[in-house]
Design a protein around this motif. Structure first.
Motif, PDB file in Angstrom:
ATOM      1  N   HIS A  72       0.796  -1.237   0.000  1.00 45.36           N
ATOM      2  CA  HIS A  72       0.000   0.000   0.000  1.00 45.36           C
ATOM      3  C   HIS A  72       0.824   1.282   0.000  1.00 45.36           C
ATOM      4  O   HIS A  72       0.268   2.360  -0.203  1.00 45.36           O
ATOM      5  CB  HIS A  72      -0.938   0.001   1.205  1.00 45.36           C
ATOM      6  N   TYR A 108       3.558   4.095   1.935  1.00 44.63           N
ATOM      7  CA  TYR A 108       3.550   4.720   3.251  1.00 44.63           C
ATOM      8  C   TYR A 108       2.229   5.413   3.574  1.00 44.63           C
ATOM      9  O   TYR A 108       1.629   5.188   4.619  1.00 44.63           O
ATOM     10  CB  TYR A 108       4.696   5.736   3.368  1.00 44.63           C
ATOM     11  N   SER A 148      -0.927   5.242   2.516  1.00 42.85           N
ATOM     12  CA  SER A 148      -2.172   4.493   2.687  1.00 42.85           C
ATOM     13  C   SER A 148      -2.095   3.462   3.810  1.00 42.85           C
ATOM     14  O   SER A 148      -3.109   2.876   4.176  1.00 42.85           O
ATOM     15  CB  SER A 148      -2.541   3.779   1.386  1.00 42.85           C
ATOM     16  N   THR A 149      -0.920   3.228   4.327  1.00 46.15           N
ATOM     17  CA  THR A 149      -0.783   2.246   5.409  1.00 46.15           C
ATOM     18  C   THR A 149      -1.282   2.827   6.728  1.00 46.15           C
ATOM     19  O   THR A 149      -1.013   3.982   7.046  1.00 46.15           O
ATOM     20  CB  THR A 149       0.692   1.820   5.550  1.00 46.15           C
ATOM     21  N   THR A 150      -2.049   2.016   7.469  1.00 50.52           N
ATOM     22  CA  THR A 150      -2.482   2.440   8.805  1.00 50.52           C
ATOM     23  C   THR A 150      -1.996   1.418   9.836  1.00 50.52           C
ATOM     24  O   THR A 150      -1.731   0.258   9.494  1.00 50.52           O
ATOM     25  CB  THR A 150      -4.017   2.521   8.909  1.00 50.52           C
ATOM     26  N   ILE A 151      -1.890   1.879  11.069  1.00 54.92           N
ATOM     27  CA  ILE A 151      -1.498   0.986  12.161  1.00 54.92           C
ATOM     28  C   ILE A 151      -2.482  -0.192  12.246  1.00 54.92           C
ATOM     29  O   ILE A 151      -2.089  -1.338  12.478  1.00 54.92           O
ATOM     30  CB  ILE A 151      -1.467   1.765  13.501  1.00 54.92           C
ATOM     31  N   ALA A 152      -3.781   0.099  12.005  1.00 52.20           N
ATOM     32  CA  ALA A 152      -4.798  -0.958  12.080  1.00 52.20           C
ATOM     33  C   ALA A 152      -4.510  -2.078  11.082  1.00 52.20           C
ATOM     34  O   ALA A 152      -4.676  -3.266  11.391  1.00 52.20           O
ATOM     35  CB  ALA A 152      -6.181  -0.363  11.826  1.00 52.20           C
ATOM     36  N   MET A 153      -4.060  -1.699   9.867  1.00 53.73           N
ATOM     37  CA  MET A 153      -3.738  -2.720   8.868  1.00 53.73           C
ATOM     38  C   MET A 153      -2.571  -3.593   9.341  1.00 53.73           C
ATOM     39  O   MET A 153      -2.552  -4.811   9.127  1.00 53.73           O
ATOM     40  CB  MET A 153      -3.370  -2.049   7.529  1.00 53.73           C
ATOM     41  N   LYS A 191      -2.885  -4.052  20.073  1.00 53.50           N
ATOM     42  CA  LYS A 191      -2.446  -2.666  19.953  1.00 53.50           C
ATOM     43  C   LYS A 191      -1.358  -2.357  20.983  1.00 53.50           C
ATOM     44  O   LYS A 191      -0.352  -1.718  20.679  1.00 53.50           O
ATOM     45  CB  LYS A 191      -3.667  -1.766  20.218  1.00 53.50           C
ATOM     46  N   TYR A 199       2.396  -0.878  20.203  1.00 54.18           N
ATOM     47  CA  TYR A 199       2.880   0.414  20.703  1.00 54.18           C
ATOM     48  C   TYR A 199       4.003   0.250  21.733  1.00 54.18           C
ATOM     49  O   TYR A 199       4.778   1.178  21.944  1.00 54.18           O
ATOM     50  CB  TYR A 199       1.726   1.255  21.262  1.00 54.18           C
ATOM     51  N   SER A 241       4.824   4.835  16.707  1.00 55.13           N
ATOM     52  CA  SER A 241       4.016   5.477  15.665  1.00 55.13           C
ATOM     53  C   SER A 241       4.266   4.795  14.318  1.00 55.13           C
ATOM     54  O   SER A 241       5.168   3.967  14.190  1.00 55.13           O
ATOM     55  CB  SER A 241       4.403   6.955  15.536  1.00 55.13           C
ATOM     56  N   LYS A 242       3.485   5.177  13.309  1.00 52.82           N
ATOM     57  CA  LYS A 242       3.714   4.676  11.959  1.00 52.82           C
ATOM     58  C   LYS A 242       5.099   5.113  11.468  1.00 52.82           C
ATOM     59  O   LYS A 242       5.804   4.339  10.811  1.00 52.82           O
ATOM     60  CB  LYS A 242       2.614   5.196  11.016  1.00 52.82           C
TER      61      LYS A 242
END
Lengths: 216, 216
Positions: free
Chosen positions: A25, A27, A29-34, A43, A47, A52-53
């Motif tokens: 995806h 940088y 479009s990438t989310t921590i959730a993905m 989570k 963390y 962070s991302k």
């Protein structure tokens, strides 16, 4: 499993998941959730290791050079050749490495994240080896190791990129063999050339020997 | 101004604006509205020339090879060298070229847009020249023009990318000189080498002579 070992494994699982998601995806479009979903960790666990991302991206960028690990060779130039073929081979199936390369290469990676880091890390690792090759008399006297190394890293980057764009990296090993056929005669002492192995299947053979060694 | 000429100018203004926006924002984040604002044309004018963002991206991708225009040389290998230095020089200030390179290089460019096109177009243009060089006796008998050309295009791509990541392309010309210093001895007949000019300021000098010619 000891607590520390478990933490190391969790961190690795997160890194590998992040690499795969960044590869697919990019940088932005990438989310921590993905990454959480892919890594199958909580989570809190993520963390604990990465704030962070941005921190995830930096860690993924720092993972490239270990993928260049190859068995030591009496001829240091051969060892450098081997690193390029092995990284080319690992790019075919390792999504952490692929994600790291995408972060380094894509212009969308924000400037706050040092996407030049892998270029400098490769240059440093290879310059050490090429200086060793020089000290052992493997190089023509005209070679400046740092210049040659910058060329190798830049060329490798573009060759794998072009191979990805045109054949999804299927012809990468052939392209690397062409690169070495053009560069080796300009850097190696002539007597070394017949003994150097820079054929397209070199990476697969080196990896097979590594696996054999690990299994025995 | 004739109607047709005005249409050509408008199309060019849209392409240049699109190149600049793609260079700054990448494919995904670019909107038609951003291009309209940059180009200062009406929505109707843009859609007259380009049906969609995809069509704009394809047209921008197709604009790379003309940036390789250089004066013809008696030595065709010199002409190829000149093309690389001139494109390197033009990358410093031409945002249409930069945008086109970003679209070709970034992994985020959707697979529906043929981002391999510029690679193939460069390879085609350069292979023709290198075959001419071969027919004129400029090349060593071991050279396969199409292989050497694929290497040149791949290496150039990675070298400009690494130069952008590390120095915002400030050292690109120096890196190209290093590339040629390594590759020319493997492809040119030895008698040609002393006469070939692949120094870092070659691009600036060729461009200056082009401008002189245009002004006179």
């Amino acid at each position: 499993m000891a607590k520390q070992e478990r933490a190391i494994r969790t961190r690795r699982a997160i890194l590998e998941a992040a690499g795969a998601v960044f590869d697919e995806h990019g940088y932005m479009s990438t989310t921590i959730a993905m990454v959480l979903e892919r890594a199958e960790v909580t989570k809190g666990a993520l963390y604990f290791h990465f704030a962070s991302k941005e921190a995830l991206a930096r860690a993924v960028l720092d993972e490239q050079v270990p993928f260049g690990a190859v068995p030591p060779q009496p001829c240091k130039l051969q060892e450098i050749v081997d690193m390029t073929f092995v990284v080319g081979q690992r790019l075919l199936y390792n999504s952490l490495l692929r994600g790291s390369v995408r972060l380094a290469v894509d212009q969308e990676t924000p400037s706050g994240i040092d996407h030049g880091a892998p270029f400098r890390q490769w240059a440093q690792a290879l310059t050490r080896l090429l200086e060793l090759a020089r000290d052992r008399g493997e190089l023509l006297p005209t070679v400046k190791p740092s210049e040659t190394v910058e060329l190798l890293v830049g060329s490798f980057t573009g060759i794998q990129l072009m191979s990805r764009a045109l054949t999804d990296r299927a012809d990468l090993a052939d392209r690397l063999a062409v690169m070495w056929a053009h560069i080796l005669p300009s850097i190696a002492v002539p007597g070394l050339l017949p003994g150097l192995d820079a054929r397209a299947d070199r990476g697969a053979r080196v990896l097979a020997s590594l696996e054999e060694r690990a299994a025995s």
